[in-house]
Scaffold this motif. Sequence first.
Motif, mmCIF file in Angstrom:
data_model
loop_
_atom_site.group_PDB
_atom_site.id
_atom_site.type_symbol
_atom_site.label_atom_id
_atom_site.label_comp_id
_atom_site.label_asym_id
_atom_site.label_seq_id
_atom_site.Cartn_x
_atom_site.Cartn_y
_atom_site.Cartn_z
ATOM 1 N N ASP A 1 -8.262 -6.292 9.867
ATOM 2 C CA ASP A 1 -8.576 -7.685 9.550
ATOM 3 C C ASP A 1 -7.471 -8.294 8.702
ATOM 4 O O ASP A 1 -6.596 -7.596 8.205
ATOM 5 N N GLN A 2 -7.542 -9.599 8.574
ATOM 6 C CA GLN A 2 -6.587 -10.327 7.742
ATOM 7 C C GLN A 2 -7.236 -11.599 7.220
ATOM 8 O O GLN A 2 -8.118 -12.161 7.855
ATOM 9 N N GLU B 1 -0.712 -6.811 0.964
ATOM 10 C CA GLU B 1 -0.664 -8.245 0.742
ATOM 11 C C GLU B 1 0.755 -8.750 0.958
ATOM 12 O O GLU B 1 1.709 -8.221 0.390
ATOM 13 N N HIS C 1 -4.636 -1.261 2.354
ATOM 14 C CA HIS C 1 -4.831 -2.670 2.002
ATOM 15 C C HIS C 1 -3.486 -3.177 1.503
ATOM 16 O O HIS C 1 -2.918 -2.608 0.562
ATOM 17 N N HIS D 1 -4.822 -2.880 13.381
ATOM 18 C CA HIS D 1 -4.940 -4.002 12.456
ATOM 19 C C HIS D 1 -6.411 -4.388 12.397
ATOM 20 O O HIS D 1 -6.939 -4.988 13.316
ATOM 21 N N MET E 1 2.212 -13.665 9.839
ATOM 22 C CA MET E 1 2.091 -12.261 10.224
ATOM 23 C C MET E 1 3.337 -11.751 10.937
ATOM 24 O O MET E 1 3.612 -10.553 10.906
ATOM 25 N N ALA F 1 -1.361 -13.450 2.311
ATOM 26 C CA ALA F 1 -2.091 -12.954 3.476
ATOM 27 C C ALA F 1 -2.441 -11.493 3.206
ATOM 28 O O ALA F 1 -1.551 -10.659 3.067
ATOM 29 N N LYS F 2 -3.718 -11.218 3.096
ATOM 30 C CA LYS F 2 -4.175 -9.850 2.867
ATOM 31 C C LYS F 2 -4.589 -9.259 4.206
ATOM 32 O O LYS F 2 -5.239 -9.920 5.010
ATOM 33 N N SER F 3 -4.200 -8.015 4.419
ATOM 34 C CA SER F 3 -4.581 -7.366 5.670
ATOM 35 C C SER F 3 -4.997 -5.925 5.408
ATOM 36 O O SER F 3 -4.600 -5.308 4.418
ATOM 37 N N THR F 4 -5.823 -5.432 6.306
ATOM 38 C CA THR F 4 -6.293 -4.062 6.255
ATOM 39 C C THR F 4 -5.826 -3.358 7.510
ATOM 40 O O THR F 4 -6.015 -3.849 8.625
ATOM 41 N N LEU F 5 -5.180 -2.216 7.314
ATOM 42 C CA LEU F 5 -4.661 -1.424 8.424
ATOM 43 C C LEU F 5 -5.369 -0.071 8.445
ATOM 44 O O LEU F 5 -5.693 0.487 7.395
ATOM 45 N N ALA G 1 -1.449 -18.343 11.052
ATOM 46 C CA ALA G 1 -1.191 -16.918 11.255
ATOM 47 C C ALA G 1 0.282 -16.608 11.523
ATOM 48 O O ALA G 1 0.647 -15.437 11.658
#
Length: 125
Positions: free
Chosen positions: A66-67, A102, A100, A64, A46, A116-120, A43
């Motif tokens: 998920d990732q 990346e 979404h 935040h 990040m 690393a994909k993340s959803t905000l 991680a």
Amino acid sequence: MNFKQYEGTVTQPVAITITEALVKAYFEASGNRKSAIDYVPPALTMIFYQYMNVPWFHEQSFIHKDQVFHYDHPISIGDTIQCTVSLISVEQRRQFLVLHQELIGKNGHGKMVFWAKSTLLKEAE
């Protein structure tokens, strides 16, 4: 802010070198006071955002959600990684905007090291 205007945007690449001090700072920030650095945590990537100019982050706060991380190659102290962030999509769900994005890291030869994909989440204005 109109986040939709940034959909599909990719930031300029930023070279980030993994140093022992960077890894140690990450461990300290996460509450782990390791005296010896024997691995680079997955991680860690990040915190690369703090070195990058991500236009949809300016003066904004997000939740935040998920990732997900994927590594083609492990990263080690001494590696320099070229990183970019792209805003894949923006959608509205109920009273929230869902972003979404990346983060991609490549080595000096342009080969993928990780993504690393993340959803905000952000309350819609």
